[in-house]
Design a protein around this motif. Structure first.
Motif, short mmCIF file in Angstrom:
data_model
loop_
_atom_site.label_atom_id
_atom_site.label_comp_id
_atom_site.label_asym_id
_atom_site.label_seq_id
_atom_site.Cartn_x
_atom_site.Cartn_y
_atom_site.Cartn_z
N SER A 38 0.75 -1.02 -0.09
CA SER A 38 0.15 -0.04 0.01
C SER A 38 0.68 1.44 0.15
O SER A 38 1.92 1.39 0.83
N GLY A 39 0.54 2.05 -0.93
CA GLY A 39 1.40 3.41 -0.86
C GLY A 39 2.60 3.39 -1.75
O GLY A 39 3.36 4.28 -2.17
N ALA A 40 2.76 2.17 -2.59
CA ALA A 40 3.81 1.98 -3.44
C ALA A 40 3.71 2.77 -4.86
O ALA A 40 4.72 2.93 -5.55
N GLY A 41 2.44 3.13 -5.20
CA GLY A 41 2.23 3.83 -6.35
C GLY A 41 1.51 2.99 -7.38
O GLY A 41 1.22 3.67 -8.36
N LYS A 42 0.90 2.18 -7.01
CA LYS A 42 -0.10 0.99 -8.08
C LYS A 42 -1.07 1.84 -8.40
O LYS A 42 -1.52 1.82 -9.57
N ILE A 85 -11.69 -2.87 -14.17
CA ILE A 85 -12.12 -3.88 -13.20
C ILE A 85 -11.57 -3.36 -11.71
O ILE A 85 -10.55 -3.15 -11.59
N PHE A 86 -12.48 -3.11 -10.69
CA PHE A 86 -12.19 -2.43 -9.52
C PHE A 86 -12.26 -3.56 -8.57
O PHE A 86 -12.87 -4.50 -8.81
N ALA A 166 -6.96 -4.08 -14.11
CA ALA A 166 -7.90 -4.76 -13.05
C ALA A 166 -6.98 -4.14 -11.91
O ALA A 166 -5.77 -4.58 -11.75
N ASP A 167 -7.57 -3.39 -10.85
CA ASP A 167 -7.06 -2.81 -9.86
C ASP A 167 -7.42 -3.42 -8.67
O ASP A 167 -8.64 -3.28 -8.27
N GLU A 168 -6.61 -4.19 -8.10
CA GLU A 168 -7.02 -5.08 -6.90
C GLU A 168 -8.43 -6.05 -7.03
O GLU A 168 -9.42 -5.90 -6.29
N THR A 199 -2.00 -5.60 -7.72
CA THR A 199 -2.47 -6.30 -6.81
C THR A 199 -1.27 -6.46 -5.68
O THR A 199 -0.15 -6.26 -6.05
N HIS A 200 -1.71 -6.50 -4.44
CA HIS A 200 -0.61 -7.13 -3.45
C HIS A 200 -0.67 -8.34 -2.94
O HIS A 200 0.01 -8.72 -1.90
#
Length: 231
Positions: A38-42, A85-86, A166-168, A199-200
């Motif tokens: 989280s916060g990496a820039g994705k 896609i969210f 596709a975001d997470e 994704t993480h």
């Protein structure tokens, strides 16, 4: 398909450097993970592609065209050419699976009949792709979380986009449903669509290996063509 050339993004209100001199390419037809904590820039990376944010420096191109050329109403045209896609599927609760997918064609003002087929044919094809044609009459509350997300994928691809973002997409799903969603995204990719998945989820990346771009504090620190999870 996607080209970042020394792209930086700083948010003026907080002076946060979200992305720092990112240079990378995603070729047409590739399947690529974009990973990082989280916060990496994705999300910032995705926001630039959707033109929700403008780069502070550098250039972003999609399908060979600089996104700086898209202004006003053309931004909507750009987004309509992409499938998105969210984490939240955002299905309309009063519409069936079929109607939710068809709604995407209505919003983009797709012709009722085209070289891609009629609306009915296109929606049927999209639902078959995600394995849910037999549930076309089901309302969202009658579907599992995983099935709802697969309907969201069908909605994203019914317009035959060249690029799917596709975001997470598995953020609200258990591991088995996450794997099902990823298998569907791979089928979308096999049809010729370029797929970028932010994704993480470590287990997702490790279970289905594809090229992986790793962001850390706004910098691209790794490009692993064989897949993997390095943070």
């Amino acid at each position: 398909m996607i080209h970042f050339d020394q792209v930086s993004l700083q948010y003026p209100s907080t002076r946060t450097l979200a992305l720092n001199r990112i240079s990378t390419e995603v070729a047409r037809g590739e399947f690529v993970y974009l990973i990082g904590h989280s916060g990496a820039g994705k999300s910032s990376f995705m926001s630039l592609l959707l033109k929700r944010a403008l780069p502070t420096a550098g250039e972003v191109r999609v399908a060979g065209e600089p996104l700086g050329r898209y202004r006003g109403g053309r931004v909507s045209v750009l987004r309509r050419r992409m499938g998105i896609i969210f984490q939240e599927n955002m299905l309309l609760p009063q519409l069936t699976a079929y109607q939710n997918v068809a709604f995407a064609l209505r919003v983009t003002e797709a012709p009722r009949v085209s070289s891609l087929g009629s609306w009915n044919e296109r929606v049927g094809t999209a639902l078959r792709l995600v394995g849910l044609e037999h549930k076309r009459a089901a309302l969202p509350h009658q579907l599992s979380q995983g099935e709802q997300q697969r309907v969201a994928i069908a909605r994203a691809v019914v317009g035959a986009p060249a690029l799917l973002l596709a975001d997470e997409p598995t953020g609200n799903l258990d591991p088995e449903n996450s794997r099902d969603v990823l298998r569907v995204l791979e089928r979308v990719n096999e049809s010729g669509t370029t797929v970028l998945v932010a994704t993480h989820a470590r287990e997702l990346v490790e279970s289905r290996r594809h090229r992986t771009l790793t962001l850390r504090r706004g910098e691209l620190v790794r490009d692993d063509a064989g897949g993997g999870y390095q943070l």
